[in-house]
Structure formats: C-alpha cells, structure tokens
Scaffold this active site. Structure first.
Site, PDB file in Angstrom:
ATOM      1  N   ALA A 270       0.785  -1.235   0.000  1.00 29.06           N
ATOM      2  CA  ALA A 270       0.000   0.000   0.000  1.00 29.06           C
ATOM      3  C   ALA A 270       0.816   1.284   0.000  1.00 29.06           C
ATOM      4  O   ALA A 270       0.315   2.319  -0.435  1.00 29.06           O
ATOM      5  CB  ALA A 270      -0.948  -0.002   1.193  1.00 29.06           C
ATOM      6  N   ALA A 271       2.027   1.270   0.541  1.00 30.32           N
ATOM      7  CA  ALA A 271       2.793   2.513   0.654  1.00 30.32           C
ATOM      8  C   ALA A 271       3.046   3.115  -0.730  1.00 30.32           C
ATOM      9  O   ALA A 271       3.239   2.381  -1.699  1.00 30.32           O
ATOM     10  CB  ALA A 271       4.115   2.246   1.359  1.00 30.32           C
ATOM     11  N   PRO A 272       3.023   4.448  -0.840  1.00 32.37           N
ATOM     12  CA  PRO A 272       2.868   5.444   0.221  1.00 32.37           C
ATOM     13  C   PRO A 272       1.420   5.794   0.570  1.00 32.37           C
ATOM     14  O   PRO A 272       1.187   6.712   1.337  1.00 32.37           O
ATOM     15  CB  PRO A 272       3.580   6.662  -0.354  1.00 32.37           C
ATOM     16  CG  PRO A 272       3.346   6.567  -1.828  1.00 32.37           C
ATOM     17  CD  PRO A 272       3.365   5.087  -2.147  1.00 32.37           C
ATOM     18  N   GLY A 274      -1.257   6.410  -1.787  1.00 30.60           N
ATOM     19  CA  GLY A 274      -2.053   7.119  -2.790  1.00 30.60           C
ATOM     20  C   GLY A 274      -3.216   6.289  -3.298  1.00 30.60           C
ATOM     21  O   GLY A 274      -4.363   6.760  -3.351  1.00 30.60           O
ATOM     22  N   LYS A 275      -2.949   5.042  -3.674  1.00 31.54           N
ATOM     23  CA  LYS A 275      -4.022   4.179  -4.182  1.00 31.54           C
ATOM     24  C   LYS A 275      -4.964   3.776  -3.056  1.00 31.54           C
ATOM     25  O   LYS A 275      -6.173   3.636  -3.268  1.00 31.54           O
ATOM     26  CB  LYS A 275      -3.418   2.952  -4.856  1.00 31.54           C
ATOM     27  CG  LYS A 275      -2.581   3.265  -6.096  1.00 31.54           C
ATOM     28  CD  LYS A 275      -2.037   1.998  -6.725  1.00 31.54           C
ATOM     29  CE  LYS A 275      -1.144   2.317  -7.923  1.00 31.54           C
ATOM     30  NZ  LYS A 275       0.109   2.974  -7.506  1.00 31.54           N
ATOM     31  N   CYS A 483       4.745  -0.069 -12.296  1.00 35.11           N
ATOM     32  CA  CYS A 483       5.159   1.190 -12.927  1.00 35.11           C
ATOM     33  C   CYS A 483       6.393   0.934 -13.779  1.00 35.11           C
ATOM     34  O   CYS A 483       7.341   1.710 -13.764  1.00 35.11           O
ATOM     35  CB  CYS A 483       5.420   2.272 -11.876  1.00 35.11           C
ATOM     36  SG  CYS A 483       6.599   1.795 -10.601  1.00 35.11           S
TER      37      CYS A 483
END
Length: 530
Positions: A270-272, A274-275, A483
């Site tokens: 999950a970090a950071p 945003g999603k 990404c």
C-alpha cells in the site's frame, strides 16, 4: 565544441545492451526509441486527485486559480476567470469518463536557457546527483545532500548553472559517478565530468549558501531554482487534505478496481498510500480498506495521509505481502485494537463494518468499546512474552539510545503487526507490486537493470500474485499493476496467472487508457522462454 549543445538538455538514456535488445524485440526499434526519449522528460502536466469527501472539483479549480494568480481575489472574481483560464489550458478538468474528480495542471518545456557563457568567463556551476536532478525536473529545489560538486568562490546569492552527474562505465565493468563530493569546478576541460555533463544542464538558480556552507551543512536548500528546463507548478502544502498529487496511471488503477460500498478490500503493497486513499474515497468511506506494507515507517505514512484526508475506513497493518495468507495454525489475523483510540492510529472500525464482516471476533468489537480487561491482558502478555534478550536486540537498543527515536516514534504512533488473513476474505484485492520501476519519469539512467534482475522481479511478483489469488473470494476482483515497461513483469505475469489458475478470467478495464498489451514470445540466451 558547440557550446549551444553543451549548455542544453538533451540526455541519452543508457540501457544494459541485453535489456535494450529485449525491449526492442518487444516494442519495435522505433517505438522503444520514443519510449526512451520520453522517459528522460517529466510529464507535461501535473495530475491532481480531488478528495471529493471534503470538496468538489470546481471548488479546487477556483482555489488553484486564486493561488496561481497570487492575488487576494474574492470568490466571485475567481469564478469569473475560471472559464478563460480553462480555455488557455492552464487548468482543466479530466475529460476521461468516470474521472471527473481529476484535475490537470499544465506545465511547459523544454525551455532554452541562457547561462551567460563567455569564452573567457564560464558560468559558475553546481553539479547534482542523478536522483536530485530527477526530483528537480519534477519541480523540486536543489537540497544540500544532492550537491556533488561546485565552482570555486560560489557565494550566497550567486547565479549558478545546474547540471547533473549521471553514472558512467567503470574499469571493473560496473557503473559509478567518477566524481568525489566536494570537487572544485573550474569550468574548463580539465574539470572532472566536463564532457560527460554536456547536454545535461537542467536549469539555473540562486545559491542559498556559499560553497563552504553547502558542503558543511547536512540539510537545507542549496540552490533555489528560478529558471528551469521544465516548468511544473509546485503543490507543496497546497490545499492539504483536499487534493492529492498523483500520477494518472495510479488513479486509473484504483478506479479499475471499481470498489463498491460495504466491501472489504485489500491493498497488498500500500505505501505510500495514494491508491489506498483513492480506493477509500471511491467507497465514500463506507466499507473497509485494509492496507499493508512490510515497513513500519511506511505504514505510519499511510496512516498520516488517511488522517489528513479524513478517511476512517482504512485499517493499516505491518505485514510482508509474501506472507499475506495466514497459516492454519496461526491465531486470528486481526491484531488487538484495544488501544486504537488512545494512540490515534487508524485501525479502528465502525460498528457497521463489524456487521459486514462476521469473521471479526467479538473480542475486537469489545476492545473498541474500551474494554479495560482487554487492555490489561495485552499489558500482561507483553510483560512476560520474552524472558531472554538476544544480542541482536541488545545492539538494536544501543543504536536507539545513540541515535534517538525514529521519526514516527517521535510522533507517538505505531504500526500494528498482522500474521496474515484468512483465504477468501476480501471482495477485491489490489496488488501494486514492487517492480523495476522503469516506467517512472523522468529517468536519466537505466543501465543498472540486467536481464537477470528483470527476471527476478517477475519471480517475486508471481509469488505475491499467488497470495492475492488465495485472499480474494470466489467471484471477486484482482487488479495487478506496476510502474515498469518490462513485459516480463506485466504481460508475462498475466499469462502466468491465466495459465496457472484456470478459474481466473481477464476482465475489461474501465477506464482504459493507452494501447493494447504486448503479445508474442521471447527466448533468452539460456533457453528460458517468456
């Protein structure tokens, strides 16, 4: 040498030869050449996700216009100027169906900069590290740790040309900077990196410290960039809690998950955050979003972001995604939540979410109501859980005494540990997997990745995907994202998933931006077929 070419920005992205051949086979020579060039440049716009739980897209656009104009205009004055500014393309609302909560702020560049070069009087210069330069190209300032070298006699207030030192081949076959931090630049061809930094000038700025100060200080702004190759607006401390600066593909990823109110959703890496917060916003804060990461500090950052955006449905745990499925002999996956209210970290759940998920034990619900005996039990367990202190723990405690508490411990927060979750316990799972990150922009160096390292990334991601498949309920949804431009971490993972798990099917993506995925096969020199 043609100085017009030297004092410019025209980088050439280096690749490992085998990796370059692999990508050319996958994308085609012309397409990959355009990809490589695009990677060296930042996006031409900034993408903002509006927190629709606190504000609206129109209100954000009006506030941003007021900030850009640097005036104390009334709301009526700002509103009257919105239409004209949108027509100029400075700020625009997304036209992508479903993404009306996204705002684009257009940047500009590349710009031609006059560095004031004269044959007998070269400009004063500052050379920064590659990572510092990549941040500057996205709109950051030059901070002290990023400065590698500086002209002699640079004083506070001097105008300096800023260039970047990119890794070069070394004699041992590796890559290195070949420049020592603190090197004095003379502006002549005898300077280290004189030729290598040609075409790598990223802008002009004002020195905020003297040369001596830059290399003595441990932090602070070294150069205030006022004349950049690419002009992108800064959103630091702007409309905090109302907007979140996020790349468009990341926003699309959360939207493609299509979370529905009342569902239980897992963000595996999950970090950071945003999603994670994007998913919670799409849920309208009604449901449960479980966000895990194996780093304590990163989990704390997710909690901080969720609190800033006013999201209550996010539960955070410290957990390695490779161990996300709880073993049968382990205790319940939900950590004790007795102290949630006292410690101000986001692990509590509403009574409604308790009703939605019957697998949550009654003791957790009692703990949320402030059960004193629950707190005492935890305290007693902690007091006797270890009677032997290892040498490793002793060394760790000594380091803590010497270095002081970490940045998040100073704030009094902590991350709950989890032993994993029961199979089939989530309606939807997002696996935004750790990857080679070869799609992040801007990027000035890529040669550190080898064929073997790219394949290792793929193996690691398959192991995580195996966990995701077990955690999602029958009929549920898994969204996988990276990404990177590496097919081995993208299309090859999809092929693996569909071949191994016959009950999975490839779902349509909404919204869908970009072209179709790659097809075909590639045989590596060692016979491995992808």
């Amino acid at each position: 040498m043609d100085l017009s070419g030297r004092y410019s920005y025209s980088p050439l992205l280096r690749w490992n030869p085998q990796v370059e051949e692999y990508f050319i086979r996958a994308y085609g020579a012309d397409h990959f050449s355009r990809i490589s060039k695009a990677l060296t440049r930042p996006s031409c716009y900034s993408c903002i996700r509006v927190n629709t739980l606190k504000t609206t897209t129109d209100d954000v656009i009006q506030k941003l216009l007021a900030i850009i104009q640097n005036s104390g205009s009334s709301e009526a004055d700002v509103a009257s100027s919105v239409k004209g500014r949108l027509q100029n393309g400075t700020i625009s609302e997304s036209q992508i169906p479903g993404l009306e909560y996204v705002v684009f702020v257009k940047g500009s560049g590349p710009h031609t900069i006059d560095y004031g070069y004269e044959p007998d009087k070269p400009p004063k210069e500052v050379i920064v590290s590659r990572k510092c330069a990549e941040a500057v190209l996205r709109g950051a300032q030059v901070y002290v740790p990023g400065v590698m070298a500086c002209s002699s006699h640079v004083e506070k207030g001097d105008v300096v040309a800023v260039s970047v030192a990119v890794e070069q081949p070394t004699l041992d076959g590796g890559w290195g900077l070949g420049i020592t931090r603190g090197t004095v630049l003379q502006g002549s061809q005898t300077d280290p990196y004189y030729f290598e930094r040609s075409g790598l000038y990223i802008g002009q700025g004002t020195a905020m410290m003297s040369r001596a100060g830059i290399f003595r200080a441990s932090e602070g702004i070294a150069v205030d960039m006022h004349n950049r190759i690419f002009q992108l607006p800064s959103f630091y401390d702007v409309l905090e809690g109302e907007i979140f600066l996020q790349n468009l593909p990341s926003i699309v990823t959360a939207h493609a998950l299509d979370p529905q109110k009342g569902e239980r959703i897992l963000d595996m890496c999950a970090a950071p955050g945003g999603k994670t917060t994007a998913i919670a916003s799409l849920l309208r804060d009604e449901g449960e979003v479980v966000a895990v990461d194996r780093s304590h500090n990163k989990v704390m950052d997710i909690q901080k972001l969720a609190a800033e955006m006013g999201l209550k449905c996010i539960t955070t745990y410290k957990l390695d995604a490779l161990k996300a499925v709880r073993r049968k002999n382990e205790s319940n996956d939900e950590p004790n939540m007795c102290n949630s209210k006292d410690n101000n970290y986001i692990t509590s759940q509403t009574s409604d979410s308790m009703k939605l998920h019957k697998e949550v034990p009654s003791i957790a619900a009692e703990g949320l109501n402030g059960d004193k005996s629950c707190k005492e039990k935890v305290s007693n367990e902690k007091g006797v859980e270890r009677t032997y202190v290892s040498k490793a723990d002793t060394r760790k405690n000594m380091r803590r005494m010497r270095n002081g508490p970490g940045r998040n411990q100073c704030l009094g927060g902590r991350a709950e540990n989890s032993k994993g979750f029961s199979p089939n316990s989530f309606d939807r799972v997002l696996l935004d997997a750790p990857c080679s990150a070869l799609g992040l922009r801007p990027r000035l160096f890529a040669a550190e990745e080898t064929i073997q390292s790219l394949r290792n990334h793929g193996k690691y991601q398959r192991r995580m995907f195996d966990q995701a498949v077990q955690l999602v309920r029958p009929g549920g949804i898994i969204v996988y994202s990276t990404c990177t431009i590496n097919p081995g971490e993208n299309e090859a993972l999809v092929r693996y998933a569909l071949d191994r798990y016959k009950f999975l099917s490839l779902a349509p993506q909404h919204p869908r931006i970009g072209g179709p995925g790659l097809v075909g096969r590639y045989e590596f020199p060692d016979g491995y077929v992808e």
